[in-house]
Design an enzyme around this catalytic site. Sequence first.
Site, PDB file in Angstrom:
ATOM      1  N   PHE G  46       2.635  -0.421  -2.736  1.00  0.00           N
ATOM      2  CA  PHE G  46       2.034   0.427  -3.765  1.00  0.00           C
ATOM      3  C   PHE G  46       2.839   0.405  -5.058  1.00  0.00           C
ATOM      4  CE2 PHE G  46       2.613   1.908   0.551  1.00  0.00           C
ATOM      5  CZ  PHE G  46       1.405   1.532   1.079  1.00  0.00           C
ATOM      6  N   VAL G  47       2.730   1.362  -5.922  1.00  0.00           N
ATOM      7  CA  VAL G  47       3.510   1.457  -7.161  1.00  0.00           C
ATOM      8  C   VAL G  47       3.888   0.078  -7.704  1.00  0.00           C
ATOM      9  CG1 VAL G  47       5.531   2.368  -8.353  1.00  0.00           C
ATOM     10  CG2 VAL G  47       4.451   3.686  -6.540  1.00  0.00           C
ATOM     11  N   CYS G  48       4.615  -0.680  -6.847  1.00  0.00           N
ATOM     12  CA  CYS G  48       5.107  -1.992  -7.254  1.00  0.00           C
ATOM     13  C   CYS G  48       4.066  -2.775  -8.047  1.00  0.00           C
ATOM     14  CB  CYS G  48       5.554  -2.810  -6.051  1.00  0.00           C
ATOM     15  SG  CYS G  48       6.728  -1.966  -4.997  1.00  0.00           S
ATOM     16  N   PRO G  49       2.859  -2.965  -7.500  1.00  0.00           N
ATOM     17  CA  PRO G  49       1.940  -3.803  -8.260  1.00  0.00           C
ATOM     18  C   PRO G  49       1.641  -3.219  -9.640  1.00  0.00           C
ATOM     19  CG  PRO G  49       0.980  -3.141  -6.144  1.00  0.00           C
ATOM     20  CD  PRO G  49       2.319  -2.547  -6.202  1.00  0.00           C
ATOM     21  N   LEU G  52       4.565  -4.240 -11.658  1.00  0.00           N
ATOM     22  CA  LEU G  52       4.579  -5.686 -11.889  1.00  0.00           C
ATOM     23  C   LEU G  52       3.508  -6.075 -12.911  1.00  0.00           C
ATOM     24  CD1 LEU G  52       5.097  -6.760  -8.174  1.00  0.00           C
ATOM     25  CD2 LEU G  52       6.776  -6.939 -10.011  1.00  0.00           C
TER      26      LEU G  52
END
Lengths: 188, 188, 188, 188, 188, 188, 188, 188, 188, 188
Positions: G46-49, G52
Amino acid sequence: MGIIGSTIKPFKATAFQAGKDFFDVTEADIAGKWAVFFFYPADFTFVCPTELEDLGAKYDELQGMGVEVFGVSTDTHFSHKAWHDTSEKIGKLKYAFLGDQLHTLSKNFGVLREEMGLADRATFVVDPDGVIQIMEITCEGVGRNATELTRKIKAAQYVRNNPGQVCPAAWEEGSETLAPSLDLVGKI
Amino acid sequence: MGIIGSTIKPFKATAFQAGKDFFDVTEADIAGKWAVFFFYPADFTFVCPTELEDLGAKYDELQGMGVEVFGVSTDTHFSHKAWHDTSEKIGKLKYAFLGDQLHTLSKNFGVLREEMGLADRATFVVDPDGVIQIMEITCEGVGRNATELTRKIKAAQYVRNNPGQVCPAAWEEGSETLAPSLDLVGKI
Amino acid sequence: MGIIGSTIKPFKATAFQAGKDFFDVTEADIAGKWAVFFFYPADFTFVCPTELEDLGAKYDELQGMGVEVFGVSTDTHFSHKAWHDTSEKIGKLKYAFLGDQLHTLSKNFGVLREEMGLADRATFVVDPDGVIQIMEITCEGVGRNATELTRKIKAAQYVRNNPGQVCPAAWEEGSETLAPSLDLVGKI
Amino acid sequence: MGIIGSTIKPFKATAFQAGKDFFDVTEADIAGKWAVFFFYPADFTFVCPTELEDLGAKYDELQGMGVEVFGVSTDTHFSHKAWHDTSEKIGKLKYAFLGDQLHTLSKNFGVLREEMGLADRATFVVDPDGVIQIMEITCEGVGRNATELTRKIKAAQYVRNNPGQVCPAAWEEGSETLAPSLDLVGKI
Amino acid sequence: MGIIGSTIKPFKATAFQAGKDFFDVTEADIAGKWAVFFFYPADFTFVCPTELEDLGAKYDELQGMGVEVFGVSTDTHFSHKAWHDTSEKIGKLKYAFLGDQLHTLSKNFGVLREEMGLADRATFVVDPDGVIQIMEITCEGVGRNATELTRKIKAAQYVRNNPGQVCPAAWEEGSETLAPSLDLVGKI
Amino acid sequence: MGIIGSTIKPFKATAFQAGKDFFDVTEADIAGKWAVFFFYPADFTFVCPTELEDLGAKYDELQGMGVEVFGVSTDTHFSHKAWHDTSEKIGKLKYAFLGDQLHTLSKNFGVLREEMGLADRATFVVDPDGVIQIMEITCEGVGRNATELTRKIKAAQYVRNNPGQVCPAAWEEGSETLAPSLDLVGKI
Amino acid sequence: MGIIGSTIKPFKATAFQAGKDFFDVTEADIAGKWAVFFFYPADFTFVCPTELEDLGAKYDELQGMGVEVFGVSTDTHFSHKAWHDTSEKIGKLKYAFLGDQLHTLSKNFGVLREEMGLADRATFVVDPDGVIQIMEITCEGVGRNATELTRKIKAAQYVRNNPGQVCPAAWEEGSETLAPSLDLVGKI
Amino acid sequence: MGIIGSTIKPFKATAFQAGKDFFDVTEADIAGKWAVFFFYPADFTFVCPTELEDLGAKYDELQGMGVEVFGVSTDTHFSHKAWHDTSEKIGKLKYAFLGDQLHTLSKNFGVLREEMGLADRATFVVDPDGVIQIMEITCEGVGRNATELTRKIKAAQYVRNNPGQVCPAAWEEGSETLAPSLDLVGKI
Amino acid sequence: MGIIGSTIKPFKATAFQAGKDFFDVTEADIAGKWAVFFFYPADFTFVCPTELEDLGAKYDELQGMGVEVFGVSTDTHFSHKAWHDTSEKIGKLKYAFLGDQLHTLSKNFGVLREEMGLADRATFVVDPDGVIQIMEITCEGVGRNATELTRKIKAAQYVRNNPGQVCPAAWEEGSETLAPSLDLVGKI
Amino acid sequence: MGIIGSTIKPFKATAFQAGKDFFDVTEADIAGKWAVFFFYPADFTFVCPTELEDLGAKYDELQGMGVEVFGVSTDTHFSHKAWHDTSEKIGKLKYAFLGDQLHTLSKNFGVLREEMGLADRATFVVDPDGVIQIMEITCEGVGRNATELTRKIKAAQYVRNNPGQVCPAAWEEGSETLAPSLDLVGKI
């Protein structure tokens, strides 16, 4: 290794001797000579002066035998001079006194009373090779005997000068000596 | 701490004494008594017998003063007995000989010549508290003097028995002693 | 590594041998020769003399085989001489005795009874390369057997001189030996 | 401490003995009995069988003397059984063989040739207290002698059972023994 | 680093192989060849012979593939020969057996059961660079499978000889292989 | 100790399994069950899916035998799910995948290629006591064989359930087994 | 020394970048360039994308400023490619992703969550000398801001290119900067 | 463990705050509150005042959010007061300044430039449990941004207060958040 | 060795001096000159300014005597400048102030109050060889005396320039000095 | 911790004081009193007597202020008495002299010149809690000043007795003092 037969350790101490300016003494200064290190607890105290005086009476004889004599305590050379200047008995002594306030000599010879900062009542005889040949320590309150010390130095000198000879108990100069040999083993 | 004033270390050694079966001696056996440990290099050798004989001549006097005497070398008690049985001089001695083939006593007193496995020519006087009060070592070939030893033991006994008194240099039994006091500081 | 197959450590000891002055022995002195080190507890004691005598009876034969023989105890060479001079049995022995009062040999061979300062009743056979080939130790009170020792030395010499041959159990000089080969594996 | 007089270390090994299932042996199993540990390099090899056979000839006598006998090599008990099943000489032996593939016993007794993983040709006699009394090692190629081993065990048993008696060199059962005493010191 | 991909450690072991004299094998002897080290617990035991026989049935095929085969246990080469001489099944085997009584190989490959002194039931395949490529160990009582072993060696040889190809699960000689590429990532 | 016979070390890993929420697995979760840990280098790569598919084909049979199956790589459980969701072959697999991004399991089983951060191609079979009974590792590019793995697990289960029986080489379920006994030693 | 001002440690990682074959990246590859290391916990989460993607929107601008951009997680490059191939958002990103399954980069920069094997949500800006100039870490669940990151990189580039100038708080490209001088001390 | 998620270490510092007497601050004083530690190199220098002023503009908002703010440098509280008394910009600031001449805080947070005795330009956000949640450091010459800092603190407070929700990149108060679930894995 | 007679340790500090740009000072800068290091706790505090002013009143005289003067506290050179710019008393001082925020000088001279990060109220006089000749420390709240300091520096310079002369207690420039000699020992 | 503010270490020394018997002094004897330790190199030397006399002139005043005074050198109490008895100047002094031949005090206060076994020319003022408040050391040849010493002791007593007040530079009894407060920070 035991103390007897060991070589003295390096040291440097300032000396007071009647009629001279202060001067330093090291192990190099006694190389090639016999030497007596005569330790005592403190300047200005008891027994000591009688021992120092008793030794003083033998000083000329010892000088004649080629033996240097050093009184040693943990006092300074200033204190040694002051004692010499103010004590009738000490004032007559002609041998040198070493200031061992650094405790170097007392520790080198193993005679520092560590809890007091004073030296034992101890005598060491060193031969011309710097090797300790004779030693003696007595407790507080028991005076030494310069006559017996002189007897032993003579015996040690005799043995050094006459290889193959040994001096029996209580030997006096001029008495007979022994020449050890295989045949004597188990025969005395 | 120096050797003088130190307490002897525990030991156990088998002793030979003329007219007795072999017996063990430990530090406990001399508690409460004065004792002389008289070290010498080896049974069946030179000088030693003259020293042992010289000491033998004082044995009765020392006994009378309450002093135990022990000859000590790194030989066994078997060897001590054999020497006693075969040597005219040693055969007359009445004091005990300790077998120190373990080197315990020689090391305890710091007189083992480690490269030879033999003891120095060394004397130690121990007081009734097990404290070493007097010591002396001479090199190979120089005999000790039992008369001087006796003099020093008498002085040590006098000092122990007369608190507040000290014996001057070369003091002999019966001579005057000194009583140190503040007033004497710097006055002798 | 086990003791068998190990090389003897350096040593230096003073020896007594009948008819000779005292002399030093080191590992170099036995290089190139077979040697027997025959340890025993102490001069002047029991069992030992019977074993030393038993070995003495084989001395000429062993000498003929090129084998040096050394009796070893922690006594001094002085004591060895004294024993030789005073004991009828020991007085007849012609081989050398090493003074091991330093305990060097007893420790090198691992046979010092450390709590006693005496050696075990132990025998070691060393070959001309200084390698230990045979050893034996028995408890106090059990005598060794010089005849069996001689038998084993002969077997060891035979094996050294006849590569490829081995001596069976209880082999006596002149008996048959075995030549190991692959075909014999699992066949005896 | 030397090996003689030391107590055997704990061990556990699986044994093969003719006519029995495999069984474990530990130091507890020999407590209270005399025991012989007879080490040899390897099953199926040379010399060894002649020594094992020589020992086998004494087995009944040793059993009669209350002595347990163990052959020991670094082979397994499986291998010991296979050797017994396939070798005529080994097949006749009645004593037990211990499998020391773990090298525990060989190391405990100090006889492992570490670069080979095989044991020395070594014999140890252990008394009922687990104390080693007699030992012997010979180099490769030199066979031991079960007759001499038996003689020494008899002497050790005699000494154990007759306090105060010792067996002279090459003593045989029934011969005279010695009773050490102070008077004998220096007299044999 | 894991065992797979590591280089075999140096070793030296004496081998028995039917029809040859005993000979030494070291890591140098297998350099440039594929080799199988086939460990088993002990000569003369169970399961093992069925596994050794199963492997024996593949020996000619493996030889044809350029693969050396070594049976390894902690028994000696003497024992290996004796087993070969006395067992019908083992007697037929033509590959070499290494004596690992020193435990070197068993420790090098990490398969010594330390509490028993025996090796695991373990197989290692070493490539011509001395690198371990395949290994397998099974518990006591579970036999290995020489057919599966041969399949895996063939796959490893295929991969070595066909860079860029990999063999899928349960691949058999002649089946299809895979050529990995970026496009295949996440696509299979 | 070798890996076979050792108990698995504690671990904790998050698992993905089709149709379930993520869940943690520890050594406690497999206590009392047989378990297969099937390591492979990385999600989304080659060979691996064929091996994982080959193992998948045996999953129902293994489940029936009471065996848990875990695929393990150093990828996260997120990655395992993504692979499952996007690969046709992996999408069919019903067993669990453990996320070993901490490298705990790979290190515990000794199969981490430390220079790459990836696991070896390794299989471990753990019995209901947590003891590793069977293991196998193959090099990169050589696929394992689930049929052979199943055969070995059956043999291990048989041996566990039938004390006193062992399975010969290449044993298949239903074939004869062996019952070891003393009489068989050296007879097969 | 703090992290700011320190030089990055050596590393080697395999990268995935859209439209390229896998390739290795080391510290040498970014020498002479500005670089952003943008760590995030795991692929497929989650969050990560969103972060990114937010960074992806700035990629062309950063490239234009001469800044290399690397996404970094402890997943493999295989996993990075699989994510790229299957996620709409990630599939659009043009910068490289480094596989840090060895944890080298995460440890080098001090952002490995050791109990999870995952990296923090951390950003590092490295200058052309390999020196870290800017860093930021936020807790799980808090997204970073690529616009602010770009602002700070511009300020750092400005400062590097205009010695003697510094950028005040919240400085935006084109705003005024400060020139420190002795006169300003204590005057702002 | 990384800095994020770690608990702040104990400290004690004397603070200056406008309108108050000097007072001590320890970790106990911020328990239960959010806190910002805003490090800067030195009183009376450049950039710093613009950053401190920028932060001052957010002070009321941060206070309203329940956040304590501390400026920290290695100057004393005396110096902080003097700066406040003599600088127009600093004189307006209402938050507290900690005197870190002992370097405790700078070392605790890892931002001491050891060769200079000054702190980095570093910000740390600590939650009510004393756990560091957000951090940032910029090089000399690059000013921080209090607006971005406030945004991140709001996100961290939102996440703490709304378990199960996470804030995407560049999230602003009031924008949408994400609720992670298994179904989202690999789907964003 | 005591502090008196020891050589100052290397240091580097940034100095503020009225009318100059900041500059670095090291031990090399004072080689060949007399120097005073005048430590005080903190800028902007009490007592200190009276002491610094008192010293300031002697600055021209000290300069005339060839003596460099340095005020030292653990504040930065920025703080020193700010104090100078804002304090009437400090603003008049012409000597240099060293920034010791690294604590190097305070530790070198042994006057850091470690629990506070501040220096003692300490003065050191260093001669042209870098050797400390005079020192003084007073407790918090007790001001020093620059007149007495100047007197002592004059005496030290006199003694350095007139070998063989010493200055008696409370000596003032121009008064009589003493020339020590052997004859004076024990006479004053 | 620096010397100022530290508590004096335990000591025991024998003192000489005119008109009293020798007596011991320990740290307990000065508890609750102010004390001056006035070190000097050696009895019977130069400078020293002028300093001792200078201090003697203040002795009554210091006594009246409740301050004990001790002269200290590494000489014995015997030597101190002898100096007193023979020097006109020293003979008039009424304060006590401590014999520090053990070097305990000189080492405790850090003023032993180790290469000479003599103390520095150093003064220490100890408060009634045994805490050192003032110290001073001068090089050889520079005499101290008892008037300045008395001034500083008065200031220290004033500060102790008037909490909240401090004495400015060169303060004399009766002059104004300062009361530090927040408002004064940065204002003097």
